[in-house]
Write an enzyme that holds these catalytic residues in place. Structure first.
Site, mmCIF file in Angstrom:
data_model
loop_
_atom_site.group_PDB
_atom_site.id
_atom_site.type_symbol
_atom_site.label_atom_id
_atom_site.label_comp_id
_atom_site.label_asym_id
_atom_site.label_seq_id
_atom_site.Cartn_x
_atom_site.Cartn_y
_atom_site.Cartn_z
ATOM 1 C CB THR A 24 -0.940 -0.010 1.225
ATOM 2 O OG1 THR A 24 -1.881 1.038 1.111
ATOM 3 C CG2 THR A 24 -0.177 0.156 2.536
ATOM 4 C CE LYS A 25 3.435 2.229 4.970
ATOM 5 N NZ LYS A 25 2.878 3.293 5.814
#
Length: 346
Positions: free
Chosen positions: A47-48
């Site tokens: 998700t980063k």
């Protein structure tokens, strides 16, 4: 005339729009319907990617980040990978201060992504000059033309998810979501997503997952920073020994704490029951879901989205290693009994 080749210009165009996948066997004993937002479908496998691209492009737009500059950040590994990936495409140097708790897989990957990596001791206070927070600040001060991403205290961390993850989930569920379950580290994922979803429907329950050894759950409940809550733990990218301003505690309804051991076993269970080879923090998210279910947070009408933030390839030397599990005292012959064994043909 030949048809135009259909291709992406670079990997950054693949960030976002990750799928929802229905969970079946791992949630079969829980009331409700459960769907995983599988962030490992991002090109950087976590998700980063969302915050790395969003923060860097905002800095470019504002003229803060210019050609030839250096990007500096504090990371447990996944943000570092995403920043290194974006830096490669956009032509920036990348320096990362990494906690020693990060897996060797993550550290070696960052090095091979071209980043300069400083490995800092994990079990020191946030204000210790050796902590990865302080090392990143020092490197920023010493490096001319550098930009410090500072994800723990950067409002853009939340904005990235407010503008992408939240709208995606709302659209994918046709507004039917009743609960969001997400781990909280920097807090950007859960806070930004929750802000958007609660603007659409304030009755959606946002359930945060914290780690034993972290201060977030108690701070949420009391607004007290209690150092007695802090002790070493193994899960990466979950929990904190400080209070990140990138967390909006007002949009989180409830926290629950999960253990290192349970989260490791649940990550392994997720592979065997759903075919999803995901990371330690994803195991923690599903473990949190199970514990919320034990406290009767869900019923037959619940439509629950769980954000699964990372990929299992970053943890081959940790939770997916029988040796590591044994060294931690985690290996359980009953729970690990159905994992295939390797046989060498002589």
């Amino acid at each position: 005339m030949a048809e135009e080749i259909k291709a992406y210009n670079n990997v950054l165009e693949l960030i976002g729009n990750t799928p929802l996948i229905k969970l079946n066997r791992i949630t079969e004993s829980i009331k409700g319907s459960f769907y995983a937002k599988v962030e490992s479908f991002n090109p950087g496998h976590s998700t980063k990617d969302r915050i790395a691209l969003f923060i860097i492009e905002e800095a470019e737009r504002k003229g803060i980040l210019k050609p030839g500059n250096t990007i500096i950040e504090t990371t447990s590994g996944n943000t570092g990978f995403s920043l290194a990936m974006v830096s490669i495409i956009k032509g920036y140097d990348c320096i990362l201060a990494v906690t020693s708790k990060s897996s060797n897989d993550k550290i070696e990957t960052l090095k091979n992504m071209g980043a300069k990596v400083y490995v800092c001791p994990a079990n020191v206070s946030a204000d210790d000059p050796r902590s990865y927070y302080q090392v990143a600040r020092r490197l920023h001060e010493e490096t001319k033309g550098s930009v410090y991403i500072n994800q723990y205290f950067n409002e853009l961390n939340m904005d990235a998810h407010y503008r992408s993850t939240g709208p995606e989930i709302w659209e994918q569920t046709n507004g039917q979501i009743t609960h969001l379950v997400a781990c909280s580290g920097t807090g950007g994922t859960i806070s930004g997503t929750a802000r958007y979803l609660k603007e659409q429907n304030p009755f959606i329950k946002v359930l945060g997952v914290d780690a034993f050894g972290s201060v977030l759950k108690k701070y949420h409940e009391t607004r007290e920073f209690d150092e007695k809550e802090i002790y070493p733990y193994r899960i990466e990218g979950l929990g904190k020994n400080l209070i990140p301003t990138a967390t909006d505690f007002e949009v989180i309804d409830q926290f629950i704490k999960v253990s290192d051991e349970d989260s490791a076993h649940t990550a392994r269970e997720l592979v065997l029951k759903e075919g999803m080879f995901l990371g330690y923090t994803s195991g923690a998210a599903i473990q949190g879901l199970k514990q919320f279910a034990e406290e009767d947070f869900f019923d037959e009408n619940s439509k629950v989205i769980i954000i699964l933030p990372d990929h299992g390839s970053r943890y081959l030397s940790k939770i997916f290693s029988d040796d590591w599990m044994g060294q931690q005292g985690f290996f359980d012959s009953v729970r690990e009994g159905n994992i295939s064994k390797i046989e060498f043909v002589k």
